[in-house]
Design an enzyme around this catalytic site. Sequence first.
Site, mmCIF file in Angstrom:
data_model
loop_
_atom_site.group_PDB
_atom_site.id
_atom_site.type_symbol
_atom_site.label_atom_id
_atom_site.label_comp_id
_atom_site.label_asym_id
_atom_site.label_seq_id
_atom_site.Cartn_x
_atom_site.Cartn_y
_atom_site.Cartn_z
ATOM 1 N N HIS A 1 -1.745 7.837 6.905
ATOM 2 C CA HIS A 1 -1.312 8.385 6.229
ATOM 3 C C HIS A 1 -2.169 9.677 5.961
ATOM 4 O O HIS A 1 -0.828 11.172 5.630
ATOM 5 C CB HIS A 1 -0.473 7.796 4.914
ATOM 6 C CG HIS A 1 0.555 6.859 5.765
ATOM 7 N ND1 HIS A 1 1.445 7.497 6.018
ATOM 8 C CD2 HIS A 1 1.107 5.430 4.806
ATOM 9 C CE1 HIS A 1 2.959 6.482 6.830
ATOM 10 N NE2 HIS A 1 1.893 4.771 5.664
ATOM 11 N N GLN B 1 2.813 9.816 1.142
ATOM 12 C CA GLN B 1 3.886 9.223 1.241
ATOM 13 C C GLN B 1 5.166 9.679 0.235
ATOM 14 O O GLN B 1 6.734 9.949 0.416
ATOM 15 C CB GLN B 1 3.982 7.851 1.650
ATOM 16 C CG GLN B 1 3.634 7.291 2.771
ATOM 17 C CD GLN B 1 3.862 5.777 2.576
ATOM 18 O OE1 GLN B 1 2.935 5.382 2.144
ATOM 19 N NE2 GLN B 1 4.463 5.355 2.910
ATOM 20 N N GLY C 1 0.977 -1.304 -0.163
ATOM 21 C CA GLY C 1 -0.275 -0.103 0.132
ATOM 22 C C GLY C 1 0.952 1.040 0.142
ATOM 23 O O GLY C 1 2.143 0.764 0.778
ATOM 24 N N HIS D 1 -3.699 1.808 8.526
ATOM 25 C CA HIS D 1 -2.549 2.199 7.889
ATOM 26 C C HIS D 1 -2.649 3.949 6.695
ATOM 27 O O HIS D 1 -1.926 4.519 7.333
ATOM 28 C CB HIS D 1 -1.715 0.932 8.161
ATOM 29 C CG HIS D 1 -0.415 1.194 7.610
ATOM 30 N ND1 HIS D 1 0.353 1.167 8.406
ATOM 31 C CD2 HIS D 1 0.197 1.686 6.600
ATOM 32 C CE1 HIS D 1 1.739 1.043 7.948
ATOM 33 N NE2 HIS D 1 1.618 2.269 7.313
ATOM 34 N N GLU D 2 -3.184 3.145 5.838
ATOM 35 C CA GLU D 2 -2.568 4.665 4.548
ATOM 36 C C GLU D 2 -3.584 5.637 4.402
ATOM 37 O O GLU D 2 -3.265 6.680 4.484
ATOM 38 C CB GLU D 2 -3.404 3.661 3.387
ATOM 39 C CG GLU D 2 -2.494 2.118 2.462
ATOM 40 C CD GLU D 2 -0.963 2.874 3.032
ATOM 41 O OE1 GLU D 2 -0.644 4.042 2.948
ATOM 42 O OE2 GLU D 2 -0.683 1.766 2.629
ATOM 43 N N CYS E 1 6.483 -0.803 6.818
ATOM 44 C CA CYS E 1 6.075 1.060 6.279
ATOM 45 C C CYS E 1 6.569 1.327 5.413
ATOM 46 O O CYS E 1 8.273 1.420 5.862
ATOM 47 C CB CYS E 1 5.436 2.480 7.090
ATOM 48 S SG CYS E 1 5.242 3.351 5.821
ATOM 49 N N LEU E 2 6.681 1.826 4.293
ATOM 50 C CA LEU E 2 7.645 1.615 3.369
ATOM 51 C C LEU E 2 8.353 3.244 3.841
ATOM 52 O O LEU E 2 9.615 3.534 3.231
ATOM 53 C CB LEU E 2 7.134 2.159 1.244
ATOM 54 C CG LEU E 2 6.441 1.116 1.642
ATOM 55 C CD1 LEU E 2 5.656 1.625 -0.060
ATOM 56 C CD2 LEU E 2 7.562 0.040 1.149
HETATM 57 NI NI NI Z 1 2.844 3.226 5.601
#
Ligand code: NI
Length: 180
Positions: A149, A62, A57, A145-146, A103-104
């Site tokens: 963000h 991000q 995701g 989670h997204e 998380c990226l």
């Molecule tokens: Ni993330």
Amino acid sequence: MSGRVFAESDAVALLPILEYPDPRLNKVAQPVTQFDAALRSLAADMAETMYAAPGVGLAATQVDRHIRMIVIDVSETKDQLITFINPQIVWAADEKALCEEGCLSVPGIYDEVERPARVRVAAQDVDGRPFERECEGLLAVCIQHEMDHLNGKVFVEYLSALKQDRIRTKLKKRKAREAA
Ligand code: NI
């Protein structure tokens, strides 16, 4: 992730991903109002960036674009991309689930977060068409989670101050090693 040729379209670009604790990750994203070619192009670039990372995701926040758009693909086969624009949770289960998240934007860090086990999300697709989606399992974790963000929240911010301190130190050390 292998077997995927992400250079097949020259028009698609991989985008740099912001890393925690970059303060730009704490910006609140604005609603999308224009469903045009630029939006579709950003959605395609976000998808390629997510697949290349590899991740399941990615939120526009991000990649330093502060609009309410998310791409997700939790399938094993990596061919079930969902683009959520202006997502809203319209229902959440009382039942909670504890899941280890990564998380990226926080590379190499994994920790458990508790969230509703199932949610129903209303959103729009890249053409502005509304849809609803029942999310459970990994998809439920990922969409929540997204969406965090988009609201300027990174998953590690659910953890204790002590843990967050340790994570920042670890990431700083790794950056220094990479730069050396
Ligand atoms: Ni993330």
